[in-house]
Design a protein around this motif. Structure first.
Motif: not given
Length: 79
Positions: A28-51
């Motif tokens: 589910a967090f992948l869908r949330l990540s995709n939606g957030y990025y598509n809405a904001t173009a903010d990639a700051s959430f792509l951290t080592p913890a996200w990976e």
């Protein structure tokens, strides 16, 4: 508690209906990540913890593709 050939480790309990993950819940967090990025173009959430979370989902998908018997034979236990 189940079928006599079921060798899950740890064994399922009487109250457990099914011993699998809902992969859509894990991802589910992948869908949330995709939606957030598509809405904001903010990639700051792509951290080592996200990976690490993505890698954990991929491991779970791989494990769920194998039967309990295959996992035991590979030494991975049954989950």
């Amino acid at each position: 508690a189940g079928h006599p050939d079921d060798i899950r480790i740890p064994p399922m309990q009487e109250i457990t209906f099914e011993g699998k993950y809902e992969l859509d819940s894990l991802a589910a967090f992948l869908r949330l990540s995709n939606g957030y990025y598509n809405a904001t173009a903010d990639a700051s959430f792509l951290t080592p913890a996200w990976e690490a979370a993505v890698e954990a989902v991929l491991r779970a998908v791989e494990q769920q593709q194998a039967s309990s018997n295959e996992q035991v034979l590979k030494g991975g236990g049954g989950t």
